[in-house]
Design an enzyme around this catalytic site. Structure first.
Site, PDB file in Angstrom:
ATOM      1  N   LYS A   5       0.835  -1.210   0.000  1.00  0.00           N
ATOM      2  CA  LYS A   5       0.000   0.000   0.000  1.00  0.00           C
ATOM      3  C   LYS A   5       0.869   1.258   0.000  1.00  0.00           C
ATOM      4  O   LYS A   5       0.667   2.165  -0.793  1.00  0.00           O
ATOM      5  CB  LYS A   5      -0.891  -0.013   1.252  1.00  0.00           C
ATOM      6  CG  LYS A   5      -1.447   1.336   1.649  1.00  0.00           C
ATOM      7  CD  LYS A   5      -2.361   1.254   2.855  1.00  0.00           C
ATOM      8  CE  LYS A   5      -1.723   1.534   4.197  1.00  0.00           C
ATOM      9  NZ  LYS A   5      -1.303   2.920   4.451  1.00  0.00           N
ATOM     10  N   ASN A   6       1.855   1.285   0.898  1.00  0.00           N
ATOM     11  CA  ASN A   6       2.623   2.516   1.063  1.00  0.00           C
ATOM     12  C   ASN A   6       3.634   2.739  -0.062  1.00  0.00           C
ATOM     13  O   ASN A   6       4.223   3.814  -0.157  1.00  0.00           O
ATOM     14  CB  ASN A   6       3.304   2.539   2.444  1.00  0.00           C
ATOM     15  CG  ASN A   6       2.276   2.702   3.553  1.00  0.00           C
ATOM     16  OD1 ASN A   6       1.116   3.049   3.292  1.00  0.00           O
ATOM     17  ND2 ASN A   6       2.675   2.452   4.783  1.00  0.00           N
ATOM     18  N   CYS A  58      -4.933   7.593   9.932  1.00  0.00           N
ATOM     19  CA  CYS A  58      -4.998   6.903  11.221  1.00  0.00           C
ATOM     20  C   CYS A  58      -4.788   7.866  12.381  1.00  0.00           C
ATOM     21  O   CYS A  58      -3.956   8.764  12.307  1.00  0.00           O
ATOM     22  CB  CYS A  58      -3.905   5.830  11.284  1.00  0.00           C
ATOM     23  SG  CYS A  58      -4.264   4.426  10.267  1.00  0.00           S
ATOM     24  N   ARG A  90      -0.327  14.582  13.878  1.00  0.00           N
ATOM     25  CA  ARG A  90       0.407  14.374  12.627  1.00  0.00           C
ATOM     26  C   ARG A  90       0.498  15.714  11.886  1.00  0.00           C
ATOM     27  O   ARG A  90      -0.263  15.987  10.963  1.00  0.00           O
ATOM     28  CB  ARG A  90      -0.262  13.272  11.792  1.00  0.00           C
ATOM     29  CG  ARG A  90      -0.208  11.920  12.519  1.00  0.00           C
ATOM     30  CD  ARG A  90      -0.832  10.811  11.721  1.00  0.00           C
ATOM     31  NE  ARG A  90       0.058  10.280  10.700  1.00  0.00           N
ATOM     32  CZ  ARG A  90      -0.285   9.296   9.870  1.00  0.00           C
ATOM     33  NH1 ARG A  90      -1.481   8.748   9.953  1.00  0.00           N
ATOM     34  NH2 ARG A  90       0.574   8.851   8.971  1.00  0.00           N
ATOM     35  N   ASP A 118       4.989   0.419  12.212  1.00  0.00           N
ATOM     36  CA  ASP A 118       3.755  -0.233  11.751  1.00  0.00           C
ATOM     37  C   ASP A 118       3.673  -1.704  12.159  1.00  0.00           C
ATOM     38  O   ASP A 118       2.630  -2.334  11.988  1.00  0.00           O
ATOM     39  CB  ASP A 118       3.629  -0.108  10.223  1.00  0.00           C
ATOM     40  CG  ASP A 118       3.389   1.329   9.795  1.00  0.00           C
ATOM     41  OD1 ASP A 118       2.854   2.108  10.604  1.00  0.00           O
ATOM     42  OD2 ASP A 118       3.738   1.683   8.654  1.00  0.00           O
ATOM     43  N   ARG A 167      -8.503  -0.911   5.120  1.00  0.00           N
ATOM     44  CA  ARG A 167      -7.710   0.174   4.528  1.00  0.00           C
ATOM     45  C   ARG A 167      -6.324  -0.325   4.116  1.00  0.00           C
ATOM     46  O   ARG A 167      -5.716   0.217   3.190  1.00  0.00           O
ATOM     47  CB  ARG A 167      -7.531   1.312   5.541  1.00  0.00           C
ATOM     48  CG  ARG A 167      -8.787   2.116   5.759  1.00  0.00           C
ATOM     49  CD  ARG A 167      -8.506   3.313   6.639  1.00  0.00           C
ATOM     50  NE  ARG A 167      -7.408   4.089   6.086  1.00  0.00           N
ATOM     51  CZ  ARG A 167      -6.717   5.010   6.740  1.00  0.00           C
ATOM     52  NH1 ARG A 167      -7.018   5.274   7.987  1.00  0.00           N
ATOM     53  NH2 ARG A 167      -5.734   5.670   6.159  1.00  0.00           N
TER      54      ARG A 167
HETATM   55  C1  EPZ Z   1       4.302   6.921   6.598  1.00  0.00           C
HETATM   56  O1  EPZ Z   1       3.503   7.943   7.166  1.00  0.00           O
HETATM   57  C2  EPZ Z   1       3.399   5.726   6.433  1.00  0.00           C
HETATM   58  N1  EPZ Z   1       2.315   6.084   5.526  1.00  0.00           N
HETATM   59  C3  EPZ Z   1       2.881   5.283   7.790  1.00  0.00           C
HETATM   60  O2  EPZ Z   1       2.087   4.118   7.629  1.00  0.00           O
HETATM   61  C4  EPZ Z   1       4.070   4.952   8.693  1.00  0.00           C
HETATM   62  O3  EPZ Z   1       3.601   4.635   9.985  1.00  0.00           O
HETATM   63  C5  EPZ Z   1       5.004   6.169   8.774  1.00  0.00           C
HETATM   64  O4  EPZ Z   1       5.393   6.597   7.439  1.00  0.00           O
HETATM   65  C6  EPZ Z   1       6.271   5.891   9.552  1.00  0.00           C
HETATM   66  O5  EPZ Z   1       6.980   4.836   8.962  1.00  0.00           O
HETATM   67  C7  EPZ Z   1       2.503   6.074   4.215  1.00  0.00           C
HETATM   68  O6  EPZ Z   1       3.575   5.771   3.712  1.00  0.00           O
HETATM   69  C8  EPZ Z   1       1.340   6.403   3.353  1.00  0.00           C
HETATM   70  P1  EPZ Z   1       6.185  10.316   8.670  1.00  0.00           P
HETATM   71  P2  EPZ Z   1       3.976   9.450   7.201  1.00  0.00           P
HETATM   72  O7  EPZ Z   1       5.927  11.655   8.071  1.00  0.00           O
HETATM   73  O8  EPZ Z   1       4.819   9.759   6.038  1.00  0.00           O
HETATM   74  C9  EPZ Z   1       6.374  13.593  12.106  1.00  0.00           C
HETATM   75  C10 EPZ Z   1       0.161   2.779   7.839  1.00  0.00           C
HETATM   76  O9  EPZ Z   1      -0.448   2.200   8.768  1.00  0.00           O
HETATM   77  N2  EPZ Z   1       6.090  14.663  11.120  1.00  0.00           N
HETATM   78  O10 EPZ Z   1       7.380   9.571   8.234  1.00  0.00           O
HETATM   79  O11 EPZ Z   1       2.774  10.279   7.449  1.00  0.00           O
HETATM   80  C11 EPZ Z   1       5.181  12.631  12.311  1.00  0.00           C
HETATM   81  O12 EPZ Z   1       4.221  13.212  13.143  1.00  0.00           O
HETATM   82  C12 EPZ Z   1       0.702   4.186   8.014  1.00  0.00           C
HETATM   83  O13 EPZ Z   1       0.336   2.272   6.722  1.00  0.00           O
HETATM   84  C13 EPZ Z   1       6.101  15.968  11.551  1.00  0.00           C
HETATM   85  O14 EPZ Z   1       6.325  16.258  12.738  1.00  0.00           O
HETATM   86  O15 EPZ Z   1       4.894   9.432   8.475  1.00  0.00           O
HETATM   87  C14 EPZ Z   1       5.862  11.427  12.892  1.00  0.00           C
HETATM   88  O16 EPZ Z   1       6.077  11.624  14.258  1.00  0.00           O
HETATM   89  C15 EPZ Z   1       0.372   4.797   9.337  1.00  0.00           C
HETATM   90  N3  EPZ Z   1       5.842  16.958  10.642  1.00  0.00           N
HETATM   91  C16 EPZ Z   1       7.220  11.419  12.158  1.00  0.00           C
HETATM   92  O17 EPZ Z   1       7.367  12.734  11.614  1.00  0.00           O
HETATM   93  C17 EPZ Z   1       5.581  16.695   9.349  1.00  0.00           C
HETATM   94  O18 EPZ Z   1       5.357  17.639   8.580  1.00  0.00           O
HETATM   95  C18 EPZ Z   1       7.349  10.414  11.023  1.00  0.00           C
HETATM   96  O19 EPZ Z   1       6.173  10.457  10.236  1.00  0.00           O
HETATM   97  C19 EPZ Z   1       5.576  15.342   8.907  1.00  0.00           C
HETATM   98  C20 EPZ Z   1       5.841  14.344   9.830  1.00  0.00           C
END
Ligand code: EPZ
Length: 435
Positions: A33-34, A128, A133, A321, A414
């Site tokens: 998916k991702n 989620c 976020r 995850d 999802r």
């Molecule tokens: C990706 O989400 C995945 N989603 C998530 O999978 C996964 O849990 C996550 O990466 C971490 O591996 C997809 O690829 C579609 P991040 P993403 O931005 O990109 C903080 C699932 O179940 N952050 O790498 O949204 C954030 O809050 C999902 O398949 C900021 O602070 O995650 C987190 O603490 C859930 N500001 C950290 O960075 C920002 O502008 C890492 O999140 C962006 C992120």
């Protein structure tokens, strides 16, 4: 299973195996998916239709396809697993509010739309509920590339100067997966050179970058934390074809099913290289498995005493995850194991339900919990809080004594394709029912 909004509420009813290892057979892992979601968004960088293969039939993918269709793209799914996106009629630059709020990955579209059409408007993306976020990294990076950011009510409105975005030297405060993907897409169409430092290394990111590079994008440093993109023009490759990599998160869950519930489970079409940190933890917990090529065979678990910390970390560290699914394994392992969730703020909330099922858990704070095992797990009525904790509840229900009902199947749908069919085929008694 019916698609998307307006679907009837469904639940899974699972007869627990009471700790017996009775499942057997093989499963084939679906496309990731991702990995597929950002490539769907990347179709907006192309001049020609893009064909995607090995795309899972799941809610989040349908949601992204719906969003692309709403923007004007023509999206076809001629057969299962294949999707063709023709981006030529994309003119609209406002993301549909209702669809975006169902899917965090909707924000990835901001990169190609802003770079190509010089404007994008979107609400705070949904997805989620696993903690705050924010999107500050996206907004800051776009500003550094010359965009103006305005807030109009619920909407963010981003505009690029008339001449378009310009390349910039971006440092990501955290190596965000979707921010890395978004900025690479924006940089491909921006004028000049963009450097992205502290970029995410997840296999899904690498898969996207290799695809874009194979279609003519100039990206160096793939597989490292520093990416350099020479921007220029839309991707003109004729008949671009992308094949999604196997879903490492689905494979990880079946490894846990195999360890806890199976005599022997064969997991086909996975990429063990993407699961190294996870397999390392399984070995330390006594799980018996054998890796050969794209197949892993798992044959239960030795109940040896152990005590260690599992700390979630960006790739190649332990994936956040797989943290909730692993917790179910920890309830059955002998010893005490500390989970340290470092990526998200509210990703341990499911543990309350696990305690109700009989798990012995000490929650230290929002990020840390110790699980003492082994304990007997009792069936219960549950509600999936998010994709990954929902799947963890399915594993708990399979291990439990008695019959569990898991509501909000939508959250599981999802991320996992026909999960109950795959589980039925290896012998689990699981039914999807309308409630
Ligand atoms: C990706 O989400 C995945 N989603 C998530 O999978 C996964 O849990 C996550 O990466 C971490 O591996 C997809 O690829 C579609 P991040 P993403 O931005 O990109 C903080 C699932 O179940 N952050 O790498 O949204 C954030 O809050 C999902 O398949 C900021 O602070 O995650 C987190 O603490 C859930 N500001 C950290 O960075 C920002 O502008 C890492 O999140 C962006 C992120």
């Amino acid at each position: 299973m019916t698609k998307g909004r307006g679907r009837r509420e469904e639940a899974f009813v699972v007869k627990g195996l009471a700790g017996r290892r009775q499942l057997a057979g093989s499963v084939t892992i679906s496309g990731s998916k991702n990995a597929a979601l950002p490539v769907l968004a990347a179709t907006c960088l192309f001049e020609n239709p893009v064909k995607l293969q090995n795309i899972p039939s799941i809610e989040d993918i349908w949601c992204m396809q719906e969003l692309l269709g709403d923007l004007g793209a023509v999206v076809e799914t001629p057969r299962k697993g294949t999707c063709i996106v023709d981006p030529r009629r994309v003119k609209k630059t406002t993301l549909n509010r209702y669809i975006s709020q169902r899917l965090r990955a909707s924000i990835i579209l901001s990169g190609p739309l802003l770079a190509r059409h010089k404007r994008v408007a979107f609400p705070h993306p949904g997805g989620c509920v696993i903690g705050e976020r924010p999107i500050d990294i996206f907004l800051k990076g776009f500003q550094e590339m010359g965009a103006r950011v305005n807030r109009r009510g619920e909407q963010y409105v981003l505009t690029a100067p008339r001449a378009g975005l310009t390349g910039a030297d971006l440092f990501l405060r955290v190596p965000s997966v979707t921010a890395t993907e978004t900025f690479v897409m924006a940089a491909i169409l921006a004028r000049g050179i963009t450097t992205i430092r502290n970029a995410a290394l997840e296999p899904e990111v690498e898969s996207l970058l290799r695809f874009l590079s194979s279609c003519g994008a100039s990206i160096s440093g793939i597989g490292t934390p520093t990416l350099t993109i020479h921007g220029g023009s839309v991707l003109k490759r004729r008949s671009p074809l992308y094949r999604a990599i196997p879903d490492r998160l689905e494979a990880g869950c079946f490894l846990i099913f195999g360890a806890l519930c199976a005599k022997e489970l064969v997991i086909n079409r996975c990429n063990p290289d993407h699961l190294r940190s996870f397999l390392n933890v399984l070995s330390r917990l006594g799980v018996i498995f054998n890796v050969s090529g794209s197949r892993i065979v798992v044959r239960g678990m030795r109940r040896t005493q152990s005590k260690f910390t599992i700390k979630t970390h960006e790739y190649p560290g332990f994936p956040t995850d797989l943290q909730a699914p692993l917790a179910i394994l920890l309830t059955q392992a002998r010893g005490e194991h500390l989970i340290f969730e470092t990526i998200f703020d509210e990703r341990l909330q499911y543990l309350g339900d696990l305690v109700q099922m009989g798990a012995d858990v000490k929650l230290w704070d929002a990020h840390r919990a110790t699980i003492y095992g082994p304990t007997k797990i009792r069936a219960r009525t549950l509600r999936s809080p998010d994709i990954r904790a929902g799947l963890a509840f399915l594993i708990a229900a399979a291990v439990a004594v008695g019959e569990s009902t898991i509501h909000n199947v939508y959250a599981i749908d999802r991320g996992y394709e026909r999960i109950e069919k795959k589980l039925q085929r290896i012998g689990l008694s699981i039914e999807r029912v309308e409630v």
